[in-house]
Design a protein around this motif. Structure first.
Motif, PDB file in Angstrom:
ATOM      1  N   GLU A   1       0.822  -1.205   0.000  1.00  0.00           N
ATOM      2  CA  GLU A   1       0.000   0.000   0.000  1.00  0.00           C
ATOM      3  C   GLU A   1       0.857   1.257   0.000  1.00  0.00           C
ATOM      4  O   GLU A   1       0.603   2.205  -0.753  1.00  0.00           O
ATOM      5  N   GLU A   2       1.879   1.280   0.829  1.00  0.00           N
ATOM      6  CA  GLU A   2       2.756   2.448   0.879  1.00  0.00           C
ATOM      7  C   GLU A   2       3.454   2.670  -0.458  1.00  0.00           C
ATOM      8  O   GLU A   2       3.549   3.803  -0.948  1.00  0.00           O
ATOM      9  N   GLY A   3       3.946   1.585  -1.041  1.00  0.00           N
ATOM     10  CA  GLY A   3       4.682   1.714  -2.291  1.00  0.00           C
ATOM     11  C   GLY A   3       3.804   2.100  -3.458  1.00  0.00           C
ATOM     12  O   GLY A   3       4.149   2.982  -4.250  1.00  0.00           O
ATOM     13  N   VAL A   4       2.648   1.460  -3.590  1.00  0.00           N
ATOM     14  CA  VAL A   4       1.802   1.691  -4.766  1.00  0.00           C
ATOM     15  C   VAL A   4       1.208   3.088  -4.753  1.00  0.00           C
ATOM     16  O   VAL A   4       0.912   3.658  -5.813  1.00  0.00           O
ATOM     17  N   ARG A   5       1.040   3.675  -3.581  1.00  0.00           N
ATOM     18  CA  ARG A   5       0.469   5.013  -3.491  1.00  0.00           C
ATOM     19  C   ARG A   5       1.440   6.113  -3.955  1.00  0.00           C
ATOM     20  O   ARG A   5       1.036   7.261  -4.141  1.00  0.00           O
ATOM     21  N   GLU A   6       2.706   5.764  -4.148  1.00  0.00           N
ATOM     22  CA  GLU A   6       3.624   6.747  -4.725  1.00  0.00           C
ATOM     23  C   GLU A   6       3.208   7.086  -6.151  1.00  0.00           C
ATOM     24  O   GLU A   6       3.438   8.191  -6.629  1.00  0.00           O
ATOM     25  N   ALA A   7       2.647   6.096  -6.842  1.00  0.00           N
ATOM     26  CA  ALA A   7       2.060   6.309  -8.168  1.00  0.00           C
ATOM     27  C   ALA A   7       2.989   7.067  -9.110  1.00  0.00           C
ATOM     28  O   ALA A   7       2.610   8.054  -9.728  1.00  0.00           O
ATOM     29  N   ARG A   8       4.232   6.597  -9.222  1.00  0.00           N
ATOM     30  CA  ARG A   8       5.146   7.238 -10.162  1.00  0.00           C
ATOM     31  C   ARG A   8       5.975   6.195 -10.891  1.00  0.00           C
ATOM     32  O   ARG A   8       6.291   5.141 -10.334  1.00  0.00           O
ATOM     33  N   PRO A   9       6.349   6.475 -12.137  1.00  0.00           N
ATOM     34  CA  PRO A   9       7.160   5.526 -12.905  1.00  0.00           C
ATOM     35  C   PRO A   9       8.590   5.507 -12.394  1.00  0.00           C
ATOM     36  O   PRO A   9       9.146   6.544 -12.040  1.00  0.00           O
ATOM     37  N   MET A  10       9.192   4.328 -12.341  1.00  0.00           N
ATOM     38  CA  MET A  10      10.561   4.198 -11.852  1.00  0.00           C
ATOM     39  C   MET A  10      11.348   3.243 -12.753  1.00  0.00           C
ATOM     40  O   MET A  10      11.625   2.103 -12.396  1.00  0.00           O
ATOM     41  N   PRO A  11      11.677   3.676 -13.963  1.00  0.00           N
ATOM     42  CA  PRO A  11      12.464   2.829 -14.861  1.00  0.00           C
ATOM     43  C   PRO A  11      13.936   2.817 -14.468  1.00  0.00           C
ATOM     44  O   PRO A  11      14.396   3.683 -13.715  1.00  0.00           O
ATOM     45  N   VAL A  12      14.675   1.845 -14.957  1.00  0.00           N
ATOM     46  CA  VAL A  12      16.124   1.811 -14.777  1.00  0.00           C
ATOM     47  C   VAL A  12      16.773   2.227 -16.089  1.00  0.00           C
ATOM     48  O   VAL A  12      16.113   2.344 -17.120  1.00  0.00           O
ATOM     49  N   SER A  13      18.058   2.432 -16.069  1.00  0.00           N
ATOM     50  CA  SER A  13      18.757   2.900 -17.257  1.00  0.00           C
ATOM     51  C   SER A  13      18.855   1.795 -18.305  1.00  0.00           C
ATOM     52  O   SER A  13      18.880   0.606 -17.989  1.00  0.00           O
ATOM     53  N   THR A  14      18.952   2.216 -19.560  1.00  0.00           N
ATOM     54  CA  THR A  14      19.130   1.256 -20.647  1.00  0.00           C
ATOM     55  C   THR A  14      20.420   0.469 -20.452  1.00  0.00           C
ATOM     56  O   THR A  14      20.473  -0.740 -20.714  1.00  0.00           O
ATOM     57  N   ALA A  15      21.461   1.140 -19.989  1.00  0.00           N
ATOM     58  CA  ALA A  15      22.743   0.456 -19.781  1.00  0.00           C
ATOM     59  C   ALA A  15      22.597  -0.673 -18.775  1.00  0.00           C
ATOM     60  O   ALA A  15      23.146  -1.768 -18.954  1.00  0.00           O
ATOM     61  N   GLU A  16      21.849  -0.420 -17.705  1.00  0.00           N
ATOM     62  CA  GLU A  16      21.672  -1.473 -16.699  1.00  0.00           C
ATOM     63  C   GLU A  16      20.815  -2.610 -17.248  1.00  0.00           C
ATOM     64  O   GLU A  16      21.081  -3.788 -16.982  1.00  0.00           O
ATOM     65  N   MET A  17      19.778  -2.272 -18.005  1.00  0.00           N
ATOM     66  CA  MET A  17      18.939  -3.305 -18.610  1.00  0.00           C
ATOM     67  C   MET A  17      19.771  -4.219 -19.509  1.00  0.00           C
ATOM     68  O   MET A  17      19.592  -5.438 -19.520  1.00  0.00           O
ATOM     69  N   ASN A  18      20.679  -3.625 -20.270  1.00  0.00           N
ATOM     70  CA  ASN A  18      21.460  -4.403 -21.234  1.00  0.00           C
ATOM     71  C   ASN A  18      22.471  -5.331 -20.579  1.00  0.00           C
ATOM     72  O   ASN A  18      23.027  -6.206 -21.236  1.00  0.00           O
ATOM     73  N   LYS A  19      22.706  -5.143 -19.280  1.00  0.00           N
ATOM     74  CA  LYS A  19      23.605  -6.037 -18.557  1.00  0.00           C
ATOM     75  C   LYS A  19      22.921  -7.350 -18.179  1.00  0.00           C
ATOM     76  O   LYS A  19      23.585  -8.316 -17.815  1.00  0.00           O
ATOM     77  N   VAL A  20      21.602  -7.371 -18.240  1.00  0.00           N
ATOM     78  CA  VAL A  20      20.851  -8.552 -17.811  1.00  0.00           C
ATOM     79  C   VAL A  20      21.078  -9.692 -18.791  1.00  0.00           C
ATOM     80  O   VAL A  20      20.914  -9.540 -20.010  1.00  0.00           O
TER      81      VAL A  20
END
Length: 325
Positions: free
Chosen positions: A28-47
């Motif tokens: 409940e606490e987290g979802v009520r922030e209601a904001r997008p939180m993407p990570v960087s493309t560079a970090e995604m590409n490390k997966v």
């Protein structure tokens, strides 16, 4: 953060997702922030993407996963904020089948395509503009909020484990734990902050049980399960007298096979009848389907798997049928 921030280059907003924060104390606490939180493309590409020797590849694209369609779609939409996003931003009420057909290919492609990082970004970015207000209390929601985005992913993790164990073959605890560990790499391909993600399979089970207790009868899920209460609609080409006879066994079979896959909390909020007799019938049916696994597993790969998975097995030159069977 407003949706305008989502147009900022990934590198500029990396501090919102790439830097790991302590998990929110509650959903409940987290979802009520209601904001997008993407990570960087560079970090995604490390997966490191999943591959042909992962259990997710082995089981997720198996055509028998369709037997859990109502479980995965239904559990998602029993959470108020997610259901409101579907209600506000999709065509579920006017084109239910079409929405499903547009949802599955991108997710399958994130797992099986030759460009899983690219497809993961596409899936994430589909959700950039999905935001709004919850009816019950006027609070805001955003689809790329970590708690909400992870819940959607968690239903697919549950689907793979539950459907495989119920309809394909029994999984050991170690295999279930492996599927969960692989699901963390799958989730990382979407490029959304992972603060809401459990770290072990045991934590995932605790998380799942807690989310089930949050289920409410949303407009989306009540609509989507109407056929289970009222019966299947008559196909236009079938005469009414014929349908009155044929629909009786069809509806009985469907209700047993579909309602049987649902958590009790979902049956309760959707007002779906279930009893011991139906449970015993369901158990017999699933045992019979599992018993056919050695025969089903001999089917050609393009018959055993969805098109996305079959293409991936062909591309990698791997025959999945003897793997982990």
């Amino acid at each position: 953060m407003t949706i305008a921030d989502s147009t900022t280059p990934d590198a500029a907003i990396a501090d919102e997702g790439a830097a790991r924060r302590p998990p929110a104390r509650t959903f409940e606490e987290g979802v009520r922030e209601a904001r997008p939180m993407p990570v960087s493309t560079a970090e995604m590409n490390k997966v490191e993407p999943l591959g042909p020797h992962s259990l997710v590849w082995k089981f997720y694209g198996d055509n028998r996963q369709i037997l859990g369609f109502q479980r995965v779609a239904g559990t998602e939409n029993c959470i108020e904020q997610l259901a409101k996003g579907v209600e506000d931003h999709s065509v579920i009420f006017s084109d239910f089948k079409g929405r499903a057909e547009r949802t599955v290919p991108p997710i399958m492609s994130t797992v099986y395509s030759a460009d899983p990082h690219g497809w993961g970004r596409k899936v994430r970015d589909f959700h950039r503009n999905i935001k709004g207000t919850v009816d019950s209390d006027g609070s805001s929601y955003h689809a790329m909020n970590p708690e909400l985005f992870y819940w959607a992913h968690a239903t697919f993790v549950d689907q793979v484990i539950y459907v495989t164990d119920t309809f394909i073959r029994r999984l050991s605890h170690a295999e279930k734990a492996q599927l969960f560990e692989e699901s963390k790499r799958w989730y990382a391909l979407y490029g959304v902050d992972d603060r809401a993600e459990p770290q072990t399979y045991e934590e995932f089970l605790t998380y799942w049980d807690g989310m089930l207790d949050r289920f409410v009868p949303t407009k989306t899920i009540v609509y989507a399960t109407g056929y289970l209460r009222k019966g299947l609609p008559r196909p236009r080409q079938v005469p009414p007298p014929v349908w009155r006879v044929a629909s009786v066994p069809l509806n009985a079979l469907l209700r047993t096979l579909v309602i049987g896959t649902l958590p009790q909390q979902m049956r309760d909020v959707c007002d779906l009848t279930w009893n011991r007799r139906m449970q015993k019938r369901f158990d017999r049916m699933t045992a019979a389907i599992r018993a056919l696994n050695p025969i089903i597993n001999r089917l050609p790969v393009d018959k055993l798997y969805t098109a996305w998975a079959a293409e991936a097995w062909e591309r990698t030159g791997v025959d999945p049928r003897p793997i982990n069977n």
